[in-house]
Design an enzyme around this catalytic site. Structure first.
Site, short mmCIF file in Angstrom:
data_model
loop_
_atom_site.label_atom_id
_atom_site.label_comp_id
_atom_site.label_asym_id
_atom_site.label_seq_id
_atom_site.Cartn_x
_atom_site.Cartn_y
_atom_site.Cartn_z
CB CYS A 194 2.08 -6.39 0.57
SG CYS A 194 0.88 -5.92 0.10
CG HIS A 232 4.71 -3.54 3.25
ND1 HIS A 232 3.66 -3.40 2.46
CD2 HIS A 232 4.20 -3.62 4.50
CE1 HIS A 232 2.55 -3.52 3.00
NE2 HIS A 232 3.23 -3.42 4.72
#
Length: 528
Positions: free
Chosen positions: A77, A131
Site C-alpha cells: 500500500c 496510506h
C-alpha cells in the site's frame, strides 16, 4: 476572494453546510474525481471476468478509456501510493515499507494533489488515499496536498477488531468476514461512510466556481474481507473454483515467494494450522476466500455506483473527469500465494480507466444522466468499455497524465538523480494512447522531454524487497533496515522478466543507496 475561499473551506468541513454562491462562470478545465481502491486486481466485468457482478464500474468503463495492462510499481500500500501520488518510483521516494516520510527521508517532492492545489484547485481527500501513519506524516500529507484536512471514517478503527461472528456465535478477527451491518460498531462500515462524505462534498462543490480535485479511497477488497453478508448470495460456493494454477511452481526461486503472513495471522486461518511457508490452504477454504473477495468487489461496486450517481445528481458529470484505479493487485491462490507482496503479475496488475467528457465519450449536457445507479443484484447489463488499450502503462504516470488532461503544464521529466528536484515526474503521460492505434508508436527524433516522447514499446517496472533469500516471518513487509535484496520485474506487452535480484548489505545504507542510484550493484548481484 480570500474571504470567499475561507468560507468555502469552513463549509466543506461542516456537515449540512450549503453556500449561496452563483454557479455561473465555472472556470474552464475539468474537475477531477480520483477513485483509488485497496488491493483490487482486475476482476471486473469490463476486464472480461465472467463471474463478478460489477455493473457500476462496468458502466464507468463504458464511458472511459480502459487500460488492460496497467501496473503498480510496488505491490504494497504505502510505497505504491506514495509512488503514484508523487510521480516517482520507490527507488526515488526511498519508501519500501511503511515507516518513513518521503519529504524527510528522500526529498521534498511535490504531489499530484499538491500540484492541482497550487494551480487553483480545491483538493480534498476522503478515505484511504495516502496510506495513513508515518509514510504520510500522520496527516495524509496535509496541508501540502490538501486544501482541507482529509476525512477518515470513524469506524475504520474497528477494521481489525473481533467483529466477525463465527458458527459458535462468538466474535473473531477472521479473514473471511461477511457481517450484518446493523451489528457493526456505529451500525455502518468504513466504505459506506467514505461514500457518504464524498457525496456531501460534491453537494457543497456543485455551486462553487472553483475547480476541485476530489480523491476518494476505498478500503475493500483489502483484508479482512468484511462486507455486508447479503453479497454472498451473488456467489454461491458451488460456482467458485480454485485458481487455475494453485500450486507453487517447482522451479520458483524461494526469494520470489510471498509467505502471506498477514493472512496467517487471522483467527480463521490460524485455526487451520497451515505449515510455513508454502501451505497450502485446504481447497474448501481457498474457495471461501475467493468467494468473499468477489463479494467484497460487488460491495465496492455498490459504493462506486452511489458516488457516480451523486456526480450525476449534482450536475457535474459533464465537467468532471473520473479516474478509477487500485494501488496494486492481490493473489487469489495463484502459484500457491495469497495477498500481494510479490512481483507476480496478479500482484502488480491493476484496473485503470479514465472518463474524460468530450474525449472518451460524447460531450454531455448537465441534464443527461451518465451514471445512473445500477443494482449489483439485478441482471448483468453486459456493458463494454468505450475504448480499450493494450499498451503497457504504469501508475507512476498518473501525475503527468492528469496534469495534461486538466490542461495544466505537464511537470518535466526527472533527471537521473532527482532527490533535490521538487517538481518532476518519472512517468510519461498516457494521453497520447487515448486515441492512438494499437500499433507500435515510432520514436520521435530529437525529443528531449521523456514526458513528450513516445517510446517504441512501453515497459512497466515493478519491484519488491526481501530480507533474505528464503521465506521468513518478515519476508512480506521487511523494514528498511532489514532489506537485503531488491527484486524487480519488467513487463512488456509480450514478455515478463520476473526475477531480477540485487543483493546489498542494507538498503538503509547511504553509501550503498548512492551506488545503487548510480547503477552500481551492491556487493553482488544475480539474476534468477
Amino acid at each position: 476572494m480570500a474571504a470567499a475561499r475561507l468560507g468555502l473551506c469552513l463549509c466543506l468541513l461542516a456537515a449540512g453546510c450549503v453556500l449561496a454562491v452563483e454557479a455561473a462562470g465555472r472556470p474552464d478545465g475539468m474537475n477531477v474525481l480520483f477513485i483509488v481502491v485497496d488491493d483490487l486486481r482486475p476482476v471486473l466485468g469490463c476486464y472480461g471476468d465472467k463471474l463478478v457482478k460489477s455493473p457500476n464500474i462496468d458502466q464507468l468503463a463504458s464511458q472511459s478509456i480502459v487500460f488492460n495492462n496497467a501496473y503498480a510499481q510496488q505491490a504494497v500500500c504505502a510505497p505504491s501510493r506514495v509512488s503514484f501520488l508523487t510521480g516517482r518510483r520507490p527507488d526515488t521516494t526511498r519508501l519500501y515499507d511503511f515507516y518513513s516520510y518521503w519529504r524527510v527521508h528522500a526529498g521534498n517532492y511535490s504531489t499530484m494533489p499538491q500540484y492541482f492545489k497550487e494551480n487553483g484547485y480545491m483538493t480534498m481527500s476522503v478515505g484511504k488515499v495516502f496510506h495513513p501513519g508515518v509514510s504520510s506524516n500522520y496527516h495524509d500529507d496535509y496541508p501540502y496536498s490538501w486544501s482541507i484536512p482529509p476525512f477518515h471514517p470513524s469506524t475504520e478503527k474497528y477494521e481489525n477488531d473481533k467483529t466477525c461472528r463465527g458458527k459458535d456465535g462468538r466474535l473473531y478477527a477472521n479473514l473471511v468476514c461477511p457481517v450484518d451491518v446493523t451489528e457493526m460498531p456505529g451500525g455502518t462500515l468504513p466504505d459506506i461512510q467514505t461514500t457518504e462524505e464524498a457525496i456531501r462534498l460534491l453537494n457543497v462543490m456543485k455551486t462553487q466556481k472553483q475547480k476541485f480535485f476530489l480523491a476518494v479511497g476505498y478500503h475493500k477488497p483489502h483484508i479482512p474481507l468484511r462486507y455486508p453478508q447479503e453479497f454472498l448470495k451473488l456467489y454461491p460456493l458451488e460456482n467458485i473454483t480454485l485458481a487455475p494454477d494453485p500450486w507453487v511452481p517447482k522451479k520458483l526461486p524461494s526469494v520470489a515467494y510471498n509467505p502471506w503472513m498477514d493472512i496467517r495471522q487471522r483467527d480463521d486461518v490460524k485455526a487451520l494450522n497451515v505449515s510455513f511457508p508454502y501451505g497450502p490452504l485446504p481447497d474448501d477454504f481457498q474457495r471461501q476466500i475467493r468467494q468473499s473477495y468477489y463479494a467484497a468487489v460487488s460491495y465496492l461496486d455498490m459504493q462506486v455506483g452511489r458516488l457516480l450517481n451523486a456526480l450525476d445528481d449534482v450536475g457535474l458529470s459533464s465537467s468532471t473527469m473520473v479516474v478509477f484505479t487500485a494501488d496494486h493487485g492481490w493473489s487469489l491462490g495463484e502459484h500457491g500465494e495469497w495477498a500481494k507482496y510479490s512481483n507476480f503479475d496478479v500482484a502488480t496488475r491493476v484496473p485503470l480507466m479514465f472518463y474524460v467528457p468530450g474525449m472518451t465519450s460524447a460531450a454531455a449536457s448537465q441534464q443527461r444522466r451518465i451514471f445512473p445507479y445500477l443494482d449489483p443484484f439485478s441482471r448483468n447489463l453486459g456493458l463494454v468499455p468505450q475504448g480499450q488499450s493494450k499498451k503497457v502503462v504504469e501508475l507512476v504516470s498518473l501525475f503527468s497524465t492528469l496534469a495534461e488532461l486538466a490542461g495544466l503544464q505537464v511537470p518535466p521529466a526527472c533527471p537521473k538523480t532527482s532527490f533535490h528536484v521538487a517538481l518532476c515526474t518519472e512517468g510519461a503521460s498516457m494521453v497520447h494512447y487515448f486515441n492512438s492505434s494499437e500499433e507500435k508508436v515510432e520514436t520521435e527524433d530529437g525529443c528531449e522531454d521523456n514526458n513528450r516522447c513516445h517510446t517504441e514499446e512501453p515497459v512497466a517496472f515493478s519491484q519488491y524487497p526481501r530480507p533474505s533469500d528464503t521465506p521468513q516471518w518478515n519476508s512480506d513487509k521487511p523494514k528498511l533496515k532489514d532489506i537485503r535484496i531488491m527484486g524487480y520485474s519488467m513487463r512488456t506487452i509480450d514478455y515478463r522478466c520476473r526475477h531480477l535480484y540485487f543483493h546489498c548489505q542494507s538498503f538503509s545504507s547511504e553509501k550503498l543507496w548512492k551506488r545503487k542510484m548510480m547503477g552500481i550493484p551492491g556487493e553482488s548481484s544475480h539474476e534468477k
